[in-house]
Design a protein around this motif. Structure first.
Motif: not given
Lengths: 121, 203
Positions: A38, A42, A84, A88, A103-106, B107-108, B133-137, B146, B148
Motif C-alpha cells: 500500500h 499508492k 494486485h 495476490r 478478518v480474512d474472508e478469503l 481481507v474483506i 485498499s487493494l484487490v487481492v483476488e 477480495y 485487502h
C-alpha cells in the motif's frame, strides 16, 4: 500572477515530494508485505499528479498538457495492476501474516476450495 | 478462483468493424498526438494509420459496453475520485507515522451488484488507486472482490470499508451502468435493500 503560479508550483513540488517520503516511511514502518505494498504504490498516484501539475504550471504550454495527462492516465492504469499482482502473489505464497489481519474472508473460501479438491489429504 | 461467466447472453453486434473499434482508435490517435506534442492534421492522420495497424495486429477482446455514459456524472466522479485520493494519501502517511507496526488490516469479501467485466475492473481500479485498499483476488463468477484494506481492526470498520466499495460501484453505475443497474441503485436510495450478483444476504 507569476508569483502566484510560482508559489503554487512550489506547493505542488513539496507536497508531491512529501508523498515519496510517505512511501519511504511506510516501507520502513509497516509490518508485512501487504501493508508495505500500500505504502509503496499508492501515495505516488497523488505524488505524480502534483509533480506533473508543477511541471504544467511552470511550462504553461497547451501542447504539453495532453502529454502530462497521458502520463498520469498510464500511471492510473498500471498502478492497480502491479499492486494486485504483488498482493495476490504475496497472499498465495503465504507471505502474509494472519496475525496482522482482523478478518480474512478469503481464507475460508480458499480452504473450502482446497477441501473440495482433495477431501482425502 | 475463476468462475464461469453465467447468464449475460452476448448481443450480436452488427456494427461494422471500424465503428466497434472507434473508441480504441480515437484513444490511440490522442496518445500519438500527445506523445509527439503535435496535433496537426498530418501527424494525426499518420497516427490514425498506425492506430489501425496496431488495432489489427494486437487484437483485443471486445468490451461489452452498457450503451450509457453520463458525462456530467463522469466529471463529478473524477472530482470525487481526486478528492478521495488526496484524503486517503494523507491518511496513509498518518498511519505510517503514527500506527506503523501496530496497524491491523483485513481481507474483506465485497460482493458487487453488477457481473459486468468492465464495471468490476473499474471498481477494482478505483479502489486500488485510492490508498488504503487493494484487490487481492477476484471471483468473476459471483462478482466478488477480495480486498485487502488497511486499518480495519474491528467488525464495524470492516463493514464500513465494504460499504465504501459498494458506494464506489454505485457511483460508477451512475456514470456508465446499464439502465437496470441504475434503476436498482436509485431504488436503494429510496430504501430498497442492496441486491448483489451473488445473491447472498448483506450483513
Amino acid at each position: 500572477m507569476n508569483t502566484l503560479l510560482d508559489v503554487l508550483t512550489g506547493v505542488c513540488l513539496v507536497v508531491g515530494a512529501m508523498m515519496s517520503l510517505a512511501a519511504a516511511i511506510g516501507l520502513l514502518r509497516f509490518p508485512d508485505l501487504m501493508s508495505r505494498m500500500h505504502a509503496a504504490t499508492k501515495p505516488q498516484v497523488l505524488g505524480l499528479l502534483l509533480m506533473l501539475a508543477a511541471v504544467g504550471l511552470q511550462m504553461r504550454s497547451w501542447a504539453l498538457l495532453p502529454l502530462l495527462l497521458v502520463a498520469w492516465l498510464f500511471q492510473l492504469l498500471t498502478v492497480p495492476v502491479s499492486a494486485h499482482m504483488v498482493g495476490r502473489a504475496g497472499y498465495r505464497t503465504k507471505h502474509r501474516r494472519p496475525e496482522m489481519l482482523s478478518v480474512d474472508e478469503l481464507d475460508d473460501v480458499v480452504a473450502a476450495v482446497v477441501e473440495g479438491e482433495s477431501p482425502d489429504s | 478462483m475463476r468462475g464461469t461467466k453465467n447468464g449475460a447472453a452476448k448481443h450480436a453486434d452488427r456494427r461494422p468493424w471500424i465503428l466497434k473499434r472507434l473508441p480504441l482508435l480515437v484513444w490511440l490517435v490522442l496518445v500519438w498526438g500527445a506523445l509527439w506534442q503535435d496535433f496537426s492534421a498530418g501527424n494525426l492522420i499518420f497516427g490514425a494509420l498506425i492506430a489501425l495497424a496496431v488495432a489489427q495486429a494486437f487484437y483485443l477482446p471486445p468490451i461489452e459496453l452498457s450503451g450509457r455514459f453520463n458525462w456530467l456524472r463522469g466529471l463529478l466522479f473524477l472530482l470525487w475520485f481526486i478528492q478521495q485520493v488526496m484524503i486517503a494519501s494523507f491518511q496513509v502517511l498518518y498511519w505510517a507515522v503514527v500506527k506503523g507496526p501496530r496497524i491491523r488490516n483485513a481481507v474483506i469479501a465485497v460482493p458487487l451488484r453488477s457481473p459486468s467485466d468492465l464495471l468490476m475492473t473499474a471498481v477494482g481500479h478505483v479502489l486500488s488507486l485510492i490508498p488504503g485498499s487493494l484487490v487481492v483476488e477476484v471471483d468473476r463468477g459471483s462478482a466478488t472482490l477480495y480486498v485487502h484494506a488497511m486499518n480495519a481492526p474491528t467488525p464495524e470498520s470492516v463493514a464500513k470499508v465494504r460499504q465504501g466499495i459498494q458506494d464506489i460501484e454505485a457511483r460508477l453505475i451512475q456514470v456508465m451502468g446499464t439502465k437496470e443497474e441504475l434503476a436498482a441503485v436509485n431504488a436503494e436510495k429510496a430504501g430498497a435493500p442492496l441486491l448483489t450478483h451473488a445473491g447472498e444476504p448483506q450483513p
